[in-house]
Design a protein around this motif. Structure first.
Motif, PDB file in Angstrom:
ATOM      1  N   ASP A 105       6.998  -1.873   5.616  1.00 39.43           N
ATOM      2  CA  ASP A 105       6.661  -1.560   6.767  1.00 39.43           C
ATOM      3  C   ASP A 105       6.329  -0.269   6.993  1.00 39.43           C
ATOM      4  O   ASP A 105       7.418   0.681   7.348  1.00 39.43           O
ATOM      5  CB  ASP A 105       7.994  -2.079   7.389  1.00 39.43           C
ATOM      6  N   GLY A 106       5.108   0.309   6.579  1.00 41.41           N
ATOM      7  CA  GLY A 106       4.447   1.386   6.646  1.00 41.41           C
ATOM      8  C   GLY A 106       3.112   1.670   6.354  1.00 41.41           C
ATOM      9  O   GLY A 106       2.469   0.614   6.053  1.00 41.41           O
ATOM     10  N   GLN A 107       2.701   2.699   6.097  1.00 47.77           N
ATOM     11  CA  GLN A 107       1.492   2.906   5.516  1.00 47.77           C
ATOM     12  C   GLN A 107       1.297   2.987   3.912  1.00 47.77           C
ATOM     13  O   GLN A 107       2.218   3.465   3.246  1.00 47.77           O
ATOM     14  CB  GLN A 107       0.920   4.378   5.999  1.00 47.77           C
ATOM     15  N   GLY A 108      -0.328   2.600   3.695  1.00 48.14           N
ATOM     16  CA  GLY A 108      -0.440   2.719   2.425  1.00 48.14           C
ATOM     17  C   GLY A 108      -1.395   4.041   2.338  1.00 48.14           C
ATOM     18  O   GLY A 108      -1.041   4.980   2.423  1.00 48.14           O
ATOM     19  N   ILE A 109      -2.664   3.717   1.813  1.00 47.94           N
ATOM     20  CA  ILE A 109      -3.559   4.869   2.008  1.00 47.94           C
ATOM     21  C   ILE A 109      -3.935   5.244   3.244  1.00 47.94           C
ATOM     22  O   ILE A 109      -4.730   6.440   3.455  1.00 47.94           O
ATOM     23  CB  ILE A 109      -4.735   4.685   0.987  1.00 47.94           C
ATOM     24  N   ALA A 110      -3.775   4.467   4.336  1.00 44.07           N
ATOM     25  CA  ALA A 110      -3.848   4.969   5.850  1.00 44.07           C
ATOM     26  C   ALA A 110      -2.957   5.947   6.053  1.00 44.07           C
ATOM     27  O   ALA A 110      -2.140   5.977   7.152  1.00 44.07           O
ATOM     28  CB  ALA A 110      -3.762   3.870   6.689  1.00 44.07           C
ATOM     29  N   HIS A 111      -3.165   7.123   5.603  1.00 43.76           N
ATOM     30  CA  HIS A 111      -2.174   8.320   5.618  1.00 43.76           C
ATOM     31  C   HIS A 111      -2.798   9.657   5.593  1.00 43.76           C
ATOM     32  O   HIS A 111      -3.871   9.616   5.114  1.00 43.76           O
ATOM     33  CB  HIS A 111      -1.042   8.383   4.401  1.00 43.76           C
ATOM     34  N   PRO A 112      -2.819  10.809   6.548  1.00 46.19           N
ATOM     35  CA  PRO A 112      -3.263  11.963   6.293  1.00 46.19           C
ATOM     36  C   PRO A 112      -3.777  12.487   4.829  1.00 46.19           C
ATOM     37  O   PRO A 112      -4.932  12.919   4.621  1.00 46.19           O
ATOM     38  CB  PRO A 112      -2.461  13.044   6.921  1.00 46.19           C
ATOM     39  N   ARG A 113      -2.866  12.190   3.927  1.00 46.94           N
ATOM     40  CA  ARG A 113      -2.907  12.618   2.444  1.00 46.94           C
ATOM     41  C   ARG A 113      -3.174  11.406   1.653  1.00 46.94           C
ATOM     42  O   ARG A 113      -3.206  11.471   0.299  1.00 46.94           O
ATOM     43  CB  ARG A 113      -1.902  13.416   2.202  1.00 46.94           C
ATOM     44  N   ARG A 114      -3.696  10.261   2.066  1.00 47.28           N
ATOM     45  CA  ARG A 114      -3.801   9.054   1.654  1.00 47.28           C
ATOM     46  C   ARG A 114      -2.665   8.643   0.593  1.00 47.28           C
ATOM     47  O   ARG A 114      -2.764   8.215  -0.454  1.00 47.28           O
ATOM     48  CB  ARG A 114      -5.032   9.265   0.744  1.00 47.28           C
ATOM     49  N   PHE A 115      -1.278   8.931   1.012  1.00 48.13           N
ATOM     50  CA  PHE A 115      -0.372   8.629   0.224  1.00 48.13           C
ATOM     51  C   PHE A 115       0.994   8.554   1.032  1.00 48.13           C
ATOM     52  O   PHE A 115       1.676   9.084   1.127  1.00 48.13           O
ATOM     53  CB  PHE A 115       0.056   9.734  -0.915  1.00 48.13           C
ATOM     54  N   GLY A 116       0.780   7.096   1.656  1.00 44.68           N
ATOM     55  CA  GLY A 116       2.107   6.853   2.520  1.00 44.68           C
ATOM     56  C   GLY A 116       3.102   6.000   1.600  1.00 44.68           C
ATOM     57  O   GLY A 116       3.057   6.143   0.179  1.00 44.68           O
ATOM     58  N   LEU A 117       4.131   5.551   2.696  1.00 45.54           N
ATOM     59  CA  LEU A 117       5.103   4.714   1.578  1.00 45.54           C
ATOM     60  C   LEU A 117       4.770   3.790   0.678  1.00 45.54           C
ATOM     61  O   LEU A 117       5.302   3.891  -0.296  1.00 45.54           O
ATOM     62  CB  LEU A 117       6.075   4.281   2.896  1.00 45.54           C
ATOM     63  N   ALA A 118       3.939   2.782   1.066  1.00 48.31           N
ATOM     64  CA  ALA A 118       3.511   1.962   0.220  1.00 48.31           C
ATOM     65  C   ALA A 118       2.980   2.624  -1.296  1.00 48.31           C
ATOM     66  O   ALA A 118       3.272   2.058  -2.146  1.00 48.31           O
ATOM     67  CB  ALA A 118       2.575   0.946   0.619  1.00 48.31           C
ATOM     68  N   CYS A 119       2.285   3.480  -1.110  1.00 51.35           N
ATOM     69  CA  CYS A 119       1.656   4.128  -2.198  1.00 51.35           C
ATOM     70  C   CYS A 119       2.734   4.635  -3.047  1.00 51.35           C
ATOM     71  O   CYS A 119       2.790   4.528  -4.309  1.00 51.35           O
ATOM     72  CB  CYS A 119       0.464   5.124  -1.728  1.00 51.35           C
ATOM     73  N   HIS A 120       3.528   5.694  -2.538  1.00 54.40           N
ATOM     74  CA  HIS A 120       4.819   6.236  -3.330  1.00 54.40           C
ATOM     75  C   HIS A 120       5.498   5.076  -3.960  1.00 54.40           C
ATOM     76  O   HIS A 120       5.777   5.411  -5.243  1.00 54.40           O
ATOM     77  CB  HIS A 120       5.525   7.071  -2.039  1.00 54.40           C
ATOM     78  N   LEU A 121       5.934   4.181  -3.346  1.00 50.91           N
ATOM     79  CA  LEU A 121       6.720   3.163  -3.884  1.00 50.91           C
ATOM     80  C   LEU A 121       6.022   2.600  -5.104  1.00 50.91           C
ATOM     81  O   LEU A 121       6.587   2.169  -6.141  1.00 50.91           O
ATOM     82  CB  LEU A 121       7.148   2.213  -2.718  1.00 50.91           C
ATOM     83  N   GLY A 122       4.971   2.137  -4.755  1.00 52.03           N
ATOM     84  CA  GLY A 122       4.005   1.573  -5.833  1.00 52.03           C
ATOM     85  C   GLY A 122       3.752   2.273  -7.073  1.00 52.03           C
ATOM     86  O   GLY A 122       3.910   1.791  -8.201  1.00 52.03           O
ATOM     87  N   VAL A 123       3.422   3.715  -7.051  1.00 52.63           N
ATOM     88  CA  VAL A 123       3.255   4.510  -7.910  1.00 52.63           C
ATOM     89  C   VAL A 123       4.518   4.669  -8.606  1.00 52.63           C
ATOM     90  O   VAL A 123       4.574   4.866 -10.070  1.00 52.63           O
ATOM     91  CB  VAL A 123       2.666   6.018  -7.757  1.00 52.63           C
ATOM     92  N   LEU A 124       5.529   4.870  -8.089  1.00 55.59           N
ATOM     93  CA  LEU A 124       7.065   4.885  -8.736  1.00 55.59           C
ATOM     94  C   LEU A 124       7.211   3.694  -9.543  1.00 55.59           C
ATOM     95  O   LEU A 124       8.193   3.916 -10.611  1.00 55.59           O
ATOM     96  CB  LEU A 124       8.042   5.541  -8.069  1.00 55.59           C
ATOM     97  N   THR A 125       7.348   2.641  -8.981  1.00 52.38           N
ATOM     98  CA  THR A 125       8.017   1.420  -9.654  1.00 52.38           C
ATOM     99  C   THR A 125       6.714   0.766 -10.274  1.00 52.38           C
ATOM    100  O   THR A 125       7.195  -0.128 -11.011  1.00 52.38           O
ATOM    101  CB  THR A 125       8.373   0.499  -8.548  1.00 52.38           C
TER     102      THR A 125
END
Length: 224
Positions: free
Chosen positions: A113-133
Motif C-alpha cells: 500500500d504505497g509507491q514502487g518506482i513512482a517516487h521522486p528518487r525512484r525508491f518507494g516503500l515497495a522498492c525498499h522492501l523488495g531489495v531488502l527481502t
C-alpha cells in the motif's frame, strides 16, 4: 519464517543519510519479471499510535489466484524515523519485517500500500522492501506522489502511463469501473506490465486489492 535480509542498514538516520541509502539501493532495483511461479500473494498495512510513537504492521498472505486467506500476522515497532513524505519506508518497513518473520511461509509476491518506482528518487516503500527481502514487490497506492498522466477511461482494466521528468514510472489503473483509479508501479523483480496484471488479478471486486483490504481489516481489528 526467518528472513534472509540483503543490504540491511540502520533505521535511526538523518534525512540526508536516508536519501543517500535510497540513492545507493535504487541501483539494485530490478524492473523485469523475475518472480517465478506465484502461488501466494501478501499485503501489508501500517498504522500509527501517536501516544506511544509506535507503528503496527499487519501482513496477510493469500493463495493465488484463489485469494483465500492462508496466514496473518501483526507486529509493532517504536518509530525510528519522523514522518517525512518520500521517506515513509524508513518508518514502516521495520514492523513489516518483524511481521513477515512470523509467517509460516514467505509469500511469492507482496503488494504494498504505497509507491514502487513512482517516487521522486525512484525508491518507494515497495522498492525498499523488495531489495531488502529479495521478494518481488508491487506498489499499489491510493494517491499519486509524483508524475502526470492523461485521463483514464472509466471501465475496469483501462490504464494510462504515469510520467515524471520524461520517464514512465508507473500506471494509473482503473480496477473498478467508474471508481477512482489506483497508482501502480514496480517495486522489485517485476515489470510494469506484470505489476498491472497481478494487481488486476488481486482486485476482483473492489477498488483495492484483496491483499490491501484484508491487511487493513486485520490492522483495524487489532488495536494498538
Amino acid at each position: 519464517m526467518p528472513l534472509s535480509l540483503q543490504n540491511a542498514h540502520p533505521w535511526k538516520l538523518s534525512i540526508d543519510r536516508a536519501k543517500q541509502i535510497q540513492s545507493q539501493l535504487r541501483s539494485i532495483v530490478v524492473t523485469e519479471d523475475r518472480l517465478g511461479t506465484v502461488r501466494t500473494v501478501a499485503g501489508v498495512d501500517v498504522g500509527y499510535d501517536q501516544q506511544t510513537d509506535t507503528s503496527q504492521a499487519a501482513v496477510v498472505v493469500l493463495s493465488f489466484p484463489e485469494l483465500e486467506l492462508l496466514d496473518r500476522q501483526i507486529d509493532r515497532y517504536p518509530n525510528p524515523f519522523p514522518y517525512v513524505p518520500g521517506f515513509l519506508s524508513f518508518r514502516e518497513i521495520p514492523p513489516i519485517l518483524q511481521a513477515l518473520e512470523k509467517l509460516q511461509t514467505l509469500p511469492d509476491l507482496i503488494l504494498c500500500d504505497g509507491q514502487g518506482i513512482a517516487h521522486p528518487r525512484r525508491f518507494g516503500l515497495a522498492c525498499h522492501l523488495g531489495v531488502l527481502t529479495d521478494i518481488p514487490t508491487i506498489g499499489v497506492a491510493k494517491s499519486r506522489l509524483v508524475g502526470t498522466h492523461d485521463p483514464v477511461l472509466s471501465e475496469r482494466g483501462n490504464w494510462v502511463s504515469l510520467y515524471h521528468q520524461g520517464e514512465e514510472i508507473g500506471a494509473v489503473l482503473r480496477t473498478r469501473s467508474n471508481v477512482n483509479p489506483v497508482f501502480v508501479s514496480p517495486g522489485h523483480r517485476i515489470s510494469l506490465k506484470g505489476s498491472i496484471d497481478y494487481t488486476l488479478n488481486c482486485t476482483p471486486r473492489y477498488r483495492l486489492p484483496e491483499t490491501t483490504r484484508l491487511a487493513d481489516k486485520l490492522s483495524r481489528e487489532s488495536t494498538l
